[in-house]
Design an enzyme around this catalytic site. Sequence first.
Site, PDB file in Angstrom:
ATOM      1  N   ARG A   1      36.832  23.021  34.880  1.00 51.50           N
ATOM      2  CA  ARG A   1      38.173  23.415  35.357  1.00 51.50           C
ATOM      3  C   ARG A   1      38.750  22.391  36.353  1.00 51.50           C
ATOM      4  O   ARG A   1      37.997  21.745  37.078  1.00 51.50           O
ATOM      5  CB  ARG A   1      38.095  24.823  35.975  1.00 51.50           C
ATOM      6  CG  ARG A   1      37.700  25.847  34.917  1.00 51.50           C
ATOM      7  CD  ARG A   1      37.615  27.233  35.465  1.00 51.50           C
ATOM      8  NE  ARG A   1      38.898  27.699  35.951  1.00 51.50           N
ATOM      9  CZ  ARG A   1      39.067  28.836  36.631  1.00 51.50           C
ATOM     10  NH1 ARG A   1      38.007  29.593  36.892  1.00 51.50           N
ATOM     11  NH2 ARG A   1      40.256  29.201  37.020  1.00 51.50           N
TER      12      ARG A   1
ATOM     13  N   ASP B   1      46.360  37.332  35.666  1.00 50.67           N
ATOM     14  CA  ASP B   1      45.045  37.793  35.187  1.00 50.67           C
ATOM     15  C   ASP B   1      45.161  38.954  34.203  1.00 50.67           C
ATOM     16  O   ASP B   1      44.175  39.333  33.569  1.00 50.67           O
ATOM     17  CB  ASP B   1      44.169  38.199  36.378  1.00 50.67           C
ATOM     18  CG  ASP B   1      43.756  36.981  37.199  1.00 50.67           C
ATOM     19  OD1 ASP B   1      43.795  35.859  36.669  1.00 50.67           O
ATOM     20  OD2 ASP B   1      43.398  37.163  38.383  1.00 50.67           O
TER      21      ASP B   1
HETATM   22  C1  S3P Z   1      43.235  34.031  42.424  1.00 48.51           C
HETATM   23  C2  S3P Z   1      44.379  33.459  41.954  1.00 48.51           C
HETATM   24  C3  S3P Z   1      44.661  33.281  40.526  1.00 48.51           C
HETATM   25  C4  S3P Z   1      43.799  34.186  39.665  1.00 48.51           C
HETATM   26  C5  S3P Z   1      42.366  34.200  40.091  1.00 48.51           C
HETATM   27  C6  S3P Z   1      42.228  34.610  41.542  1.00 48.51           C
HETATM   28  C7  S3P Z   1      43.032  34.068  43.879  1.00 48.51           C
HETATM   29  O1  S3P Z   1      44.418  31.940  40.191  1.00 48.51           O
HETATM   30  O2  S3P Z   1      43.890  33.801  38.315  1.00 48.51           O
HETATM   31  O3  S3P Z   1      41.646  35.132  39.303  1.00 48.51           O
HETATM   32  O4  S3P Z   1      42.201  34.850  44.359  1.00 48.51           O
HETATM   33  O5  S3P Z   1      43.715  33.311  44.572  1.00 48.51           O
HETATM   34  P1  S3P Z   1      45.545  30.818  40.422  1.00 48.51           P
HETATM   35  O6  S3P Z   1      46.125  31.075  41.736  1.00 48.51           O
HETATM   36  O7  S3P Z   1      44.876  29.498  40.368  1.00 48.51           O
HETATM   37  O8  S3P Z   1      46.533  31.025  39.301  1.00 48.51           O
END
Ligand code: S3P
Length: 450
Positions: free
Chosen positions: A121, A315
């Site tokens: 990632r 999500d």
């Molecule tokens: C999260 C933010 C999201 C989400 C992840 C948890 C967080 O990712 O998809 O499961 O806790 O900040 P992104 O902010 O990179 O989109």
Amino acid sequence: MELRVKRAPRIDLEITVPGDKSISHRAVIIAALSNGACTLQGFLPSEDCMHTVNAMRALGIKIEQPEPTTLIVHGKKRVLSAPKNEINCGNSGTTMRLLAGLLAGQTFESRLVADAGLARRPMDRVIAPLSEMGANIVAEGPDQTAPLRVGGASLRGIHYRPSVASAQVKGTLLLAGLFARGKTTVEELLPTRNHMEKMFNYFLVRTATEEAGSVTVFGDQVPESRDFAIPGDISSAAFWLVAAAAQRRGHLLIRHVGLNDTRTALLGVLLRMGAQVREAVEDVDQLEPRGIVEVTGFPLKGTVIQGREVPRLIDELPILSVAGALANGRTVIRQAGELRVKETDRIAAIAHNLRTMGGQVGELNDGLEISGPAPLRGAQVASFGDHRIAMAFAIAGLFAEGETVVQDAECIRESYPGFETMLEEFTNPKRMQVSTPVIGSLTPTAPEQG
Ligand code: S3P
């Protein structure tokens, strides 16, 4: 581990869901930086969150866990010690990115390692701004991927506009900003979940919103130790909410769930699709609203999901795709290219699994086009090592003819220990409970434009 799922009988249940994953990670980190002991209740003891707990322990923080969902974090006034070994973030992107921010301003160097999935990632989204702040951060993997070496530099605050709408990037920079000279501002492309800001405020760390869409933190502050109760995770609730919404006369009530409006866009989408959805905030004492959500199922119709709505339900897109396959007409998801860099390429994984179950789906660069209603048939589907794909297709199995087998479903433990037990409740009619409607209705919202 395999998950075997059969068609659900009529759903009529009242449930709770485990603690919020995003809030659990952040609560542990901020409590660890505070000036005393903080008791965190409702903590999510999932694999991802335990990686954050163990990382903070490796940095010299005492964390007791008298029961799985209770932590006592002994904050040491921002003093962390050099870890003896590399820090294993497992599959948890939130752990790796937030820790990169936290560790960038420390005097010692740390090495953050990942499992094979997380190592694919992108980390450039945090490496670039942290480097701009003066951090020594080096990616050892190809194309700026994990492992990461970070630390040993003094940071200066910056004003940064991330090119992706990401709460993880925002959180990373705000944590780094706590250890930087001056102020650090993140200006967001689109609003993302605001748990870090809320948690900072709760722990009396000063932030400011100088203009709409930006958040600033001032360096050199010590969070004030406080106890905190973490609400249920609306992203975990989403699986059951969709199951009830997509079943004619299905009825589900979920209590003590987080209702922060940067996370609840799913409810608006279910309403637009034709379900009856009610929401009641019961408690905002600790800044994170929590309350009851109640859903009654109707035949669903397709909808469009795009623009500002996307970060607020990022999500939930796997399970909303399943809802789309069960709905009448076309469901279109756009401007959701971030799905390609989640625990797996979720666009490809959803398209593959829906087709395997007999769904009609087109893959777009930045989303999906799903035509329904599809008579889903039970099949063997893959998790692609992604917890949300595994759970979304377990729910699809509740609507399929014949048995559905979700392969490699152990990844569910990353975010939802107990999912399997709850799934039993949904498939075993003897255990169904009758719940009573208790709250007022929401009104449908129009799809949001970019
Ligand atoms: C999260 C933010 C999201 C989400 C992840 C948890 C967080 O990712 O998809 O499961 O806790 O900040 P992104 O902010 O990179 O989109």
